[in-house]
Enzyme design. Structure first.
Site, mmCIF file in Angstrom:
data_model
loop_
_atom_site.group_PDB
_atom_site.id
_atom_site.type_symbol
_atom_site.label_atom_id
_atom_site.label_comp_id
_atom_site.label_asym_id
_atom_site.label_seq_id
_atom_site.Cartn_x
_atom_site.Cartn_y
_atom_site.Cartn_z
ATOM 1 N N LYS A 112 0.737 -1.358 -0.157
ATOM 2 C CA LYS A 112 -0.051 0.672 0.031
ATOM 3 C C LYS A 112 0.863 1.163 0.295
ATOM 4 O O LYS A 112 0.340 2.743 -0.541
ATOM 5 C CB LYS A 112 -1.029 -0.266 1.300
ATOM 6 C CG LYS A 112 -2.140 -0.621 1.286
ATOM 7 C CD LYS A 112 -3.462 -0.906 1.970
ATOM 8 C CE LYS A 112 -4.292 -1.350 2.391
ATOM 9 N NZ LYS A 112 -5.163 -1.622 3.070
ATOM 10 N N LYS A 195 -3.994 -11.247 -6.004
ATOM 11 C CA LYS A 195 -5.341 -12.034 -5.238
ATOM 12 C C LYS A 195 -6.483 -11.468 -5.777
ATOM 13 O O LYS A 195 -6.795 -9.942 -6.404
ATOM 14 C CB LYS A 195 -5.525 -11.998 -3.963
ATOM 15 C CG LYS A 195 -5.101 -10.472 -3.237
ATOM 16 C CD LYS A 195 -4.763 -10.071 -2.282
ATOM 17 C CE LYS A 195 -5.042 -9.065 -1.424
ATOM 18 N NZ LYS A 195 -5.793 -8.358 0.064
ATOM 19 N N LYS A 198 -10.719 -5.468 -3.093
ATOM 20 C CA LYS A 198 -11.583 -4.431 -3.892
ATOM 21 C C LYS A 198 -11.501 -3.281 -4.313
ATOM 22 O O LYS A 198 -12.021 -2.940 -4.658
ATOM 23 C CB LYS A 198 -11.993 -4.288 -1.748
ATOM 24 C CG LYS A 198 -13.022 -5.032 -1.120
ATOM 25 C CD LYS A 198 -12.885 -4.553 0.235
ATOM 26 C CE LYS A 198 -13.012 -5.161 1.189
ATOM 27 N NZ LYS A 198 -12.567 -4.578 2.184
HETATM 28 P P1 TYM Z 1 -9.955 -7.034 4.406
HETATM 29 O O1 TYM Z 1 -11.012 -5.844 4.698
HETATM 30 O O2 TYM Z 1 -9.033 -6.746 3.890
HETATM 31 O O3 TYM Z 1 -10.478 -8.333 4.293
HETATM 32 C C1 TYM Z 1 -11.577 -9.125 5.268
HETATM 33 C C2 TYM Z 1 -11.450 -10.640 5.321
HETATM 34 O O4 TYM Z 1 -11.384 -10.810 3.346
HETATM 35 C C3 TYM Z 1 -10.779 -11.875 3.095
HETATM 36 N N1 TYM Z 1 -9.993 -11.611 1.641
HETATM 37 C C4 TYM Z 1 -9.730 -12.844 1.197
HETATM 38 N N2 TYM Z 1 -9.914 -13.737 1.257
HETATM 39 C C5 TYM Z 1 -9.647 -14.894 0.223
HETATM 40 N N3 TYM Z 1 -9.587 -14.392 -1.039
HETATM 41 C C6 TYM Z 1 -9.234 -13.647 -1.022
HETATM 42 N N4 TYM Z 1 -8.652 -12.651 -2.498
HETATM 43 C C7 TYM Z 1 -9.602 -11.854 -0.702
HETATM 44 N N5 TYM Z 1 -9.219 -10.469 -0.007
HETATM 45 C C8 TYM Z 1 -9.714 -10.690 1.428
HETATM 46 C C9 TYM Z 1 -8.970 -10.807 4.849
HETATM 47 O O5 TYM Z 1 -8.114 -12.589 4.696
HETATM 48 C C10 TYM Z 1 -9.865 -11.312 4.884
HETATM 49 O O6 TYM Z 1 -10.223 -12.154 6.442
HETATM 50 N N6 TYM Z 1 -6.800 -6.796 8.030
HETATM 51 C C11 TYM Z 1 -8.242 -6.934 7.518
HETATM 52 C C12 TYM Z 1 -9.597 -6.442 8.700
HETATM 53 C C13 TYM Z 1 -9.546 -7.006 10.311
HETATM 54 C C14 TYM Z 1 -9.226 -7.778 10.709
HETATM 55 C C15 TYM Z 1 -8.880 -7.397 11.943
HETATM 56 C C16 TYM Z 1 -9.415 -9.051 10.584
HETATM 57 C C17 TYM Z 1 -8.628 -5.935 11.186
HETATM 58 N N7 TYM Z 1 -8.427 -6.207 12.087
HETATM 59 C C18 TYM Z 1 -9.290 -8.477 13.912
HETATM 60 C C19 TYM Z 1 -9.509 -10.432 11.724
HETATM 61 C C20 TYM Z 1 -9.407 -10.150 12.860
HETATM 62 C C21 TYM Z 1 -8.487 -6.842 6.293
HETATM 63 O O7 TYM Z 1 -7.755 -5.449 6.076
HETATM 64 O O8 TYM Z 1 -9.878 -8.018 5.742
#
Ligand code: TYM
Length: 330
Positions: A112, A195, A198
């Site tokens: 990022k 991957k 979003k």
């Molecule tokens: P975020 O918002 O990017 O994504 C949310 C969840 O979706 C999973 N994910 C994927 N899984 C499979 N294939 C993909 N292409 C893919 N893209 C995203 C992510 O692994 C995630 O599980 N940092 C985290 C949010 C967060 C969090 C936490 C998660 C903040 N605090 C505490 C767990 C525990 C994030 O950016 O997720």
């Protein structure tokens, strides 16, 4: 005994089928056995430039998506991170034991910050994983169901929990990540080496849970395939079709062997047609439910209010212990 589970999604966009398969679908399952907290991490979403009005709308949208994807507020606690200020408080306290070198190694930060240059990245983006560790550790979480891209962050939460416990005495539970065999990393439909994300600029790269049927159909039919023909699962040699098969597996419940057998004598065109219909059949009802929740914000807000109150009570009880261990206050 029930384990405590914590996970979250950033309300930076609508959610795509990667988020659904990698995270939400697992959550709906795991809530049957364990005590779960599912958070909308809005304070993580402001670590990159954002528009306040859009952010507020997306918080509602993600709450609606959680419910539509099967998260049951009678079983799980759904809440918005910024409504429980103990998250940022613990985040600050953990900053004092986290090391710069550890954060510099985080691949999400490297990716990022590369866009705007590391020196232009905010301190919030740099400290992002520490706030995530706070999210997890506040609730004595033992299981964190996430996609593969979050493994490094969960590992940091483990390191910080151990370090805190060594320095100040036993305080935090050491959490374990939970990722699934197929679907921990759904890839872009346009480039199976990256991957599904979003924020992908290519509008055909991701299928969103809010996409209409004809948009889903178009995106899947235009998905790239591998040079060698055949519907065979081989993530190394046939990354594009293996990714599509993983999505098919999650939409239909069929195993890879069953999918291979069903499409043994078929080509990519037939498989993509079947995949598009499978995604539409699975995602269509979710999309309709999302709209239903958005049309009735009273219900949605009641759920988030109740979740906030439960999370606040647990988080404050934990923070009393943490402040005390660190010698803060009087
Ligand atoms: P975020 O918002 O990017 O994504 C949310 C969840 O979706 C999973 N994910 C994927 N899984 C499979 N294939 C993909 N292409 C893919 N893209 C995203 C992510 O692994 C995630 O599980 N940092 C985290 C949010 C967060 C969090 C936490 C998660 C903040 N605090 C505490 C767990 C525990 C994030 O950016 O997720």
């Amino acid at each position: 005994m029930k384990d405590i589970v914590f996970s979250g999604v950033q309300p930076t966009h609508s959610l795509h089928i990667g988020n659904y398969i990698g995270a939400l679908k697992q959550w709906a399952h795991i809530q049957q056995q364990h005590h779960c907290y599912f958070c909308i991490v809005d304070e993580h979403a402001i670590t990159v430039p954002h528009d306040p009005t859009t952010l507020r709308q997306r918080i509602q949208l993600v709450a609606a998506i959680y419910l539509a994807a099967g998260i049951d507020p009678k079983k799980s606690i759904l809440f918005v991170q910024s409504e429980v200020p103990q998250h940022t408080e613990l985040g600050w306290l953990l900053m004092t034991i986290a090391k710069m070198g550890e954060l510099e190694r985080m691949t999400q930060y490297k990716d990022k910050s590369r866009k705007g240059g590391a020196s232009g990245a905010s301190l919030g983006l740099f400290g992002y994983p520490v706030l995530m560790a706070a999210d997890i550790l506040l609730y004595d979480t033992s299981i964190v169901p996430v996609g593969e891209d979050q493994l490094q962050h969960v590992e940091l939460a483990r390191v910080l929990a151990r370090r805190f416990n060594e320095r100040y005495g036993d305080t935090f539970v050491i959490p374990q990540p939970l990722i699934q065999q197929f679907g921990a990393r759904i890839m872009s439909l346009q480039d199976p080496s990256v991957k599904m994300s979003k924020s992908d600029e290519h509008e055909m790269a991701a299928v969103f849970l809010t996409d209409e049927d004809d948009v889903i159909r178009k995106k899947i039919m235009r998905a790239v395939t591998d040079s060698e023909a055949g519907i065979v699962y081989d993530a190394e040699k046939k990354p594009a079709v293996s990714n599509l098969m993983t999505i098919y597996h999650h939409m239909t419940g069929q195993t890879m062997k069953e999918i291979e057998a069903a499409f043994d004598d078929k080509g990519y065109g037939d498989f993509k047609k079947a995949l598009a219909e499978a995604v539409i059949t699975h995602v269509g009802p979710i999309r309709a439910k999302i709209q239903g929740y958005l049309d009735d914000p009273t219900e949605l807000n009641k759920t988030l209010d109740a979740g906030r109150d439960k999370a606040l009570a647990v988080a404050e009880a934990k923070m009393k212990i943490v402040r005390n261990k660190m010698g803060l206050g009087r």
